[in-house]
Design a protein around this motif. Structure first.
Motif, PDB file in Angstrom:
ATOM      1  N   SER A 165       1.212  -5.100 -10.117  1.00  0.00           N
ATOM      2  CA  SER A 165       0.261  -6.125 -10.549  1.00  0.00           C
ATOM      3  C   SER A 165      -0.123  -5.980 -12.014  1.00  0.00           C
ATOM      4  CB  SER A 165      -1.000  -6.075  -9.675  1.00  0.00           C
ATOM      5  OG  SER A 165      -0.694  -6.446  -8.346  1.00  0.00           O
ATOM      6  N   VAL A 166       0.059  -4.784 -12.577  1.00  0.00           N
ATOM      7  CA  VAL A 166      -0.261  -4.600 -13.995  1.00  0.00           C
ATOM      8  C   VAL A 166       0.974  -4.319 -14.833  1.00  0.00           C
ATOM      9  CG1 VAL A 166      -2.629  -3.863 -13.581  1.00  0.00           C
ATOM     10  CG2 VAL A 166      -0.816  -2.149 -13.626  1.00  0.00           C
ATOM     11  N   GLY A 167       2.084  -3.988 -14.204  1.00  0.00           N
ATOM     12  CA  GLY A 167       3.332  -3.688 -14.900  1.00  0.00           C
ATOM     13  C   GLY A 167       3.977  -2.440 -14.328  1.00  0.00           C
ATOM     14  N   GLY A 168       3.307  -1.289 -14.531  1.00  0.00           N
ATOM     15  CA  GLY A 168       3.806  -0.016 -14.032  1.00  0.00           C
ATOM     16  C   GLY A 168       4.710   0.662 -15.041  1.00  0.00           C
ATOM     17  N   ILE A 169       4.157   1.626 -15.800  1.00  0.00           N
ATOM     18  CA  ILE A 169       4.909   2.222 -16.900  1.00  0.00           C
ATOM     19  C   ILE A 169       5.155   3.706 -16.649  1.00  0.00           C
ATOM     20  CG2 ILE A 169       2.885   2.825 -18.322  1.00  0.00           C
ATOM     21  CD1 ILE A 169       4.564   1.851 -20.758  1.00  0.00           C
ATOM     22  N   GLY A 170       6.250   4.207 -17.186  1.00  0.00           N
ATOM     23  CA  GLY A 170       6.591   5.618 -17.078  1.00  0.00           C
ATOM     24  C   GLY A 170       7.738   5.943 -18.011  1.00  0.00           C
ATOM     25  N   GLY A 171       8.291   7.152 -17.880  1.00  0.00           N
ATOM     26  CA  GLY A 171       9.291   7.617 -18.821  1.00  0.00           C
ATOM     27  C   GLY A 171      10.598   6.853 -18.793  1.00  0.00           C
ATOM     28  N   GLY A 172      10.857   6.077 -17.751  1.00  0.00           N
ATOM     29  CA  GLY A 172      12.078   5.291 -17.688  1.00  0.00           C
ATOM     30  C   GLY A 172      11.978   3.938 -18.353  1.00  0.00           C
ATOM     31  N   ALA A 175      13.381   7.425  -0.388  1.00  0.00           N
ATOM     32  CA  ALA A 175      14.624   7.014  -1.048  1.00  0.00           C
ATOM     33  C   ALA A 175      15.516   8.219  -1.325  1.00  0.00           C
ATOM     34  CB  ALA A 175      14.304   6.274  -2.344  1.00  0.00           C
ATOM     35  N   LEU A 176      14.917   9.321  -1.783  1.00  0.00           N
ATOM     36  CA  LEU A 176      15.699  10.526  -2.055  1.00  0.00           C
ATOM     37  C   LEU A 176      16.425  11.027  -0.812  1.00  0.00           C
ATOM     38  CD1 LEU A 176      13.419  12.638  -4.436  1.00  0.00           C
ATOM     39  CD2 LEU A 176      15.713  11.780  -4.936  1.00  0.00           C
ATOM     40  N   ALA A 177      15.787  10.872   0.330  1.00  0.00           N
ATOM     41  CA  ALA A 177      16.412  11.320   1.583  1.00  0.00           C
ATOM     42  C   ALA A 177      17.712  10.584   1.860  1.00  0.00           C
ATOM     43  CB  ALA A 177      15.435  11.121   2.744  1.00  0.00           C
ATOM     44  N   GLN A 178      17.882   9.415   1.222  1.00  0.00           N
ATOM     45  CA  GLN A 178      19.115   8.648   1.401  1.00  0.00           C
ATOM     46  C   GLN A 178      19.954   8.582   0.126  1.00  0.00           C
ATOM     47  OE1 GLN A 178      18.818   4.972   3.642  1.00  0.00           O
ATOM     48  NE2 GLN A 178      16.808   5.546   4.459  1.00  0.00           N
ATOM     49  N   GLY A 179      19.583   9.428  -0.867  1.00  0.00           N
ATOM     50  CA  GLY A 179      20.381   9.507  -2.084  1.00  0.00           C
ATOM     51  C   GLY A 179      20.053   8.481  -3.139  1.00  0.00           C
ATOM     52  N   TRP A 180      18.850   7.885  -3.070  1.00  0.00           N
ATOM     53  CA  TRP A 180      18.450   6.848  -4.018  1.00  0.00           C
ATOM     54  C   TRP A 180      17.128   7.216  -4.681  1.00  0.00           C
ATOM     55  CZ3 TRP A 180      21.946   3.152  -5.124  1.00  0.00           C
ATOM     56  CH2 TRP A 180      22.996   2.974  -4.220  1.00  0.00           C
ATOM     57  N   MET A 181      16.774   6.448  -5.712  1.00  0.00           N
ATOM     58  CA  MET A 181      15.567   6.735  -6.483  1.00  0.00           C
ATOM     59  C   MET A 181      15.092   5.445  -7.151  1.00  0.00           C
ATOM     60  SD  MET A 181      14.033   9.717  -7.345  1.00  0.00           S
ATOM     61  CE  MET A 181      13.021  10.509  -8.599  1.00  0.00           C
ATOM     62  N   PRO A 182      13.770   5.201  -7.210  1.00  0.00           N
ATOM     63  CA  PRO A 182      13.297   4.084  -8.037  1.00  0.00           C
ATOM     64  C   PRO A 182      13.680   4.334  -9.496  1.00  0.00           C
ATOM     65  CG  PRO A 182      11.574   4.842  -6.548  1.00  0.00           C
ATOM     66  CD  PRO A 182      12.672   5.861  -6.493  1.00  0.00           C
ATOM     67  N   PRO A 183      14.144   3.326 -10.222  1.00  0.00           N
ATOM     68  CA  PRO A 183      14.607   3.549 -11.600  1.00  0.00           C
ATOM     69  C   PRO A 183      13.497   3.878 -12.583  1.00  0.00           C
ATOM     70  CG  PRO A 183      14.717   1.223 -11.016  1.00  0.00           C
ATOM     71  CD  PRO A 183      14.402   1.960  -9.761  1.00  0.00           C
ATOM     72  N   CYS A 184      12.285   3.408 -12.329  1.00  0.00           N
ATOM     73  CA  CYS A 184      11.160   3.672 -13.231  1.00  0.00           C
ATOM     74  C   CYS A 184       9.974   4.138 -12.404  1.00  0.00           C
ATOM     75  CB  CYS A 184      10.802   2.417 -14.020  1.00  0.00           C
ATOM     76  SG  CYS A 184       9.484   2.676 -15.246  1.00  0.00           S
ATOM     77  N   GLN A 196      12.253   2.902 -21.385  1.00  0.00           N
ATOM     78  CA  GLN A 196      13.231   2.516 -22.407  1.00  0.00           C
ATOM     79  C   GLN A 196      14.484   1.901 -21.808  1.00  0.00           C
ATOM     80  OE1 GLN A 196      11.976   5.647 -22.259  1.00  0.00           O
ATOM     81  NE2 GLN A 196      10.732   5.894 -24.102  1.00  0.00           N
ATOM     82  N   ARG A 197      14.856   2.356 -20.607  1.00  0.00           N
ATOM     83  CA  ARG A 197      16.068   1.846 -19.972  1.00  0.00           C
ATOM     84  C   ARG A 197      15.784   0.681 -19.016  1.00  0.00           C
ATOM     85  NH1 ARG A 197      20.395   5.604 -19.803  1.00  0.00           N
ATOM     86  NH2 ARG A 197      20.273   6.923 -21.653  1.00  0.00           N
ATOM     87  N   HIS A 198      14.644   0.743 -18.335  1.00  0.00           N
ATOM     88  CA  HIS A 198      14.428  -0.161 -17.202  1.00  0.00           C
ATOM     89  C   HIS A 198      13.233  -1.091 -17.350  1.00  0.00           C
ATOM     90  CE1 HIS A 198      17.430   2.189 -15.068  1.00  0.00           C
ATOM     91  NE2 HIS A 198      16.785   3.282 -15.426  1.00  0.00           N
ATOM     92  N   GLY A 199      12.431  -0.948 -18.409  1.00  0.00           N
ATOM     93  CA  GLY A 199      11.232  -1.753 -18.521  1.00  0.00           C
ATOM     94  C   GLY A 199      10.147  -1.248 -17.595  1.00  0.00           C
ATOM     95  N   PHE A 200       9.210  -2.103 -17.285  1.00  0.00           N
ATOM     96  CA  PHE A 200       8.152  -1.770 -16.333  1.00  0.00           C
ATOM     97  C   PHE A 200       8.729  -1.673 -14.918  1.00  0.00           C
ATOM     98  CE2 PHE A 200       4.820  -3.897 -19.171  1.00  0.00           C
ATOM     99  CZ  PHE A 200       4.214  -2.690 -19.516  1.00  0.00           C
ATOM    100  N   GLY A 211       0.785  -1.222   0.000  1.00  0.00           N
ATOM    101  CA  GLY A 211       0.000   0.000   0.000  1.00  0.00           C
ATOM    102  C   GLY A 211       0.815   1.269   0.000  1.00  0.00           C
ATOM    103  N   VAL A 212       2.128   1.173   0.090  1.00  0.00           N
ATOM    104  CA  VAL A 212       2.997   2.349  -0.012  1.00  0.00           C
ATOM    105  C   VAL A 212       2.862   2.927  -1.416  1.00  0.00           C
ATOM    106  CG1 VAL A 212       5.414   3.099  -0.071  1.00  0.00           C
ATOM    107  CG2 VAL A 212       4.613   1.545   1.721  1.00  0.00           C
ATOM    108  N   THR A 213       2.770   4.246  -1.514  1.00  0.00           N
ATOM    109  CA  THR A 213       2.707   4.856  -2.839  1.00  0.00           C
ATOM    110  C   THR A 213       4.112   5.130  -3.362  1.00  0.00           C
ATOM    111  OG1 THR A 213       2.650   7.156  -2.071  1.00  0.00           O
ATOM    112  CG2 THR A 213       0.531   5.986  -2.237  1.00  0.00           C
ATOM    113  N   TRP A 214       4.210   5.291  -4.666  1.00  0.00           N
ATOM    114  CA  TRP A 214       5.503   5.613  -5.260  1.00  0.00           C
ATOM    115  C   TRP A 214       5.982   6.990  -4.802  1.00  0.00           C
ATOM    116  CZ3 TRP A 214       8.443   2.029  -7.376  1.00  0.00           C
ATOM    117  CH2 TRP A 214       7.842   0.838  -7.797  1.00  0.00           C
ATOM    118  N   ALA A 215       5.053   7.862  -4.471  1.00  0.00           N
ATOM    119  CA  ALA A 215       5.448   9.164  -3.929  1.00  0.00           C
ATOM    120  C   ALA A 215       6.119   8.996  -2.570  1.00  0.00           C
ATOM    121  CB  ALA A 215       4.227  10.074  -3.811  1.00  0.00           C
ATOM    122  N   GLN A 216       5.532   8.183  -1.714  1.00  0.00           N
ATOM    123  CA  GLN A 216       6.132   7.938  -0.396  1.00  0.00           C
ATOM    124  C   GLN A 216       7.507   7.304  -0.531  1.00  0.00           C
ATOM    125  OE1 GLN A 216       2.779   5.566   0.945  1.00  0.00           O
ATOM    126  NE2 GLN A 216       2.247   7.090   2.499  1.00  0.00           N
TER     127      GLN A 216
END
Length: 509
Positions: free
Chosen positions: A197-204, A174-183, A206-210, A164-169
């Motif tokens: 559960s469905v894949g999860g798509i965004g601007g990344g 992660a940013l607070a520790q110098g990291w970031m989800p790749p996609c 091309q490099r990282h897939g879903f 139930g954690v959101t990608w915003a959370q």
């Protein structure tokens, strides 16, 4: 897990009555009368009197509720096109609540689905990554994944979070520790479990897939109520069945995700085209040359309102003052050079770029309007043919205040078997995210979606599971999965033999 291991008993509360179990004959929740001194106590439900037909509710850490307001909210979704009200909603207090509830539901053939119900605002503003009833569970139990909202651990290159954690959370933690989800999805206020559960798509992509391609392991509750940890090296069949599998083989309750080093800034380029052929060629060229870290694009009406215009949005991340060479980034392209724009912002500002647009839609009352979205994946060889035909059919009213995303990807970056792609090295994402104005003909929009989907399939296209495409038959699902259909059926039979999980997808109906 034995019932005796659970720490305390929870009850189902609804309309001033306490539900004590499931009536196995009447197939309804059994309630007991409130205390005699309750002024507005309703009469006991008839089924509560016969204890021989009563299956007692197991002990839970959270609660299972059945009040009218909650059932109504979980009866719809972000698309506001389909209503499928559950009979109860689980607000889990722990991961094991999900396993306990699913095990109980399996014994009594009660359908179950997880529902993200994420977003940023009050009830009316919540979004789930479902626009056509995919997370609906008519007459069953909806699981509110917001009860599983713990970020368990962030370490170098890795995050462990509940579903139930959101990608915003996760992004901010992660940013607070110098990291970031790749996609990242374009809109970050979606649950991790829902998009995986469905894949999860965004601007990344091309490099990282879903987003599902960045998962190291998942904890899953299968349709038998078993809690299983699955990865590429352990319980691989389940691992591959649930990532992009639409909730058919199991419900994701926890995930271990890959992280990448965060960069400080984002240089954003907007490149504009009036010619579709030039746009497609440059989009493909830019992707194959890996000129940008993120690459998306969209289609909108031109300023005169006489046709369509195409935009490439490219992003290069960097640190400190080491800004990329702008002239090099646009060299050799056929865009309208005079209209090119550059925006320099923090990486976090770019990640949250859609929030302002969402705020506008909410303020205009369009966020809660019906939205007949359609999301397709097209082979590069037929993308131009399909797009010309689609744009000849679409009108400004079809978009409303929304947008049409349209950009390329390499199909070899998608590693999860349930996320089916066109059978070519390069594809294009055609994503109609309409926000129609009040009074729009939604039935006509659904017929349009169906027509465009049928044409895309003729041209070798596939669908993304979140879209609003009516009347998809069993044979069409089989065609969608193609040679992978046997794996889809085998996973359903093995991990959800009673067929209770996520019926709203309609894949096995």
């Amino acid at each position: 897990m034995s019932k005796s291991a659970l720490p305390r008993r929870s009850v189902i509360v609804g309309a001033a009555a306490t539900v004590v179990g499931w009536n196995t004959v009447g197939r309804s929740w059994a309630v007991e009368a409130p205390a005699p001194d309750t002024p507005t106590a309703p009469a006991p439900a008839p089924e509560a009197a016969d204890t021989a037909t009563l299956a007692a509710l197991p002990r839970l850490d959270g609660t299972l509720v059945a009040d009218g307001d909650t059932l109504a909210r979980f009866g719809g979704d972000f698309g506001h096109l389909v209503t499928a009200a559950p009979r109860a909603v689980l607000r889990p207090g722990s991961v094991r609540d999900v396993a306990t509830l699913v095990g109980f539901a399996r014994r009594h053939r009660i359908p179950v689905a997880m529902n993200g119900q994420s977003g940023t605002g009050e009830t009316a503003e919540l979004e789930s990554h479902s626009s056509y009833g995919q997370a609906g569970v008519r007459g069953g139990v909806a699981i509110d994944s917001r009860g599983l909202d713990r970020i368990i651990r962030i370490s170098p290159g890795r995050a462990v979070v509940e579903a139930g954690v959101t990608w915003a959370q996760l992004t901010d933690a992660a940013l607070a520790q110098g990291w970031m989800p790749p996609c990242l999805t374009d809109y970050l206020h979606l649950s991790v479990g829902g998009t995986l559960s469905v894949g999860g798509i965004g601007g990344g992509v091309q490099r990282h897939g879903f987003q599902a391609d960045t998962v190291e392991s998942v904890d899953v509750v299968t349709g038998t109520g078993e809690l299983v940890t699955a990865s590429a090296s352990a319980n691989r069949e389940l691992f591959e069945a649930v990532l992009g599998g639409g909730g058919q083989a199991g419900l994701i309750v926890r995930a271990t995700l890959r992280l990448v080093r965060a960069r400080e800034r984002a240089l954003v380029l907007n490149l504009f085209y009036d010619d579709l052929g030039a746009y497609l060629a440059d989009q493909k060229k830019l992707m194959l040359e890996r000129r940008f870290d993120l690459q998306v694009g969209d289609v909108s009406r031109n300023a005169a309102g006489t046709g369509w215009r195409y935009k490439v949005e490219g992003v290069v991340h960097y640190d400190g003052t080491a800004a990329p060479d702008r002239a090099k980034l646009v060299r050799g392209l056929r865009c309208v050079a005079a209209d090119t724009t550059f925006t320099d912002q923090t990486a976090r500002e770019y990640a949250y770029r859609v929030d302002a647009f969402a705020g506008f839609l909410k303020g205009a009352g369009l966020w809660s309007q019906p939205k007949p979205w359609m999301s397709l994946f097209l082979p590069a060889s037929t993308a131009e043919t399909f797009t010309r035909e689609a744009l000849a059919l679409l009108t400004p009213e079809d978009l409303g205040a929304g947008l049409l995303l349209f950009y390329p990807f390499r199909t070899d970056v998608f590693t999860r078997p349930m996320t089916v792609m066109p059978d070519e090295p390069v594809g294009f994402h055609f994503d109609l995210l309409s926000f129609p104005f009040p009074g729009a003909d939604h039935a006509a929009a659904l017929r349009r979606n169906r027509r465009l989907y049928d044409r895309a399939v003729q041209l070798g296209g596939k669908r993304y599971l979140i879209g609003a495409i009516p009347d998809v038959t069993h044979a069409e699902w089989r065609r969608h999965y193609g040679t992978r259909w046997g794996r889809v059926v085998a996973a359903k039979r093995r991990f959800d033999p009673a067929g209770i999980l996520t019926p709203g997808q309609g894949i096995h109906s």
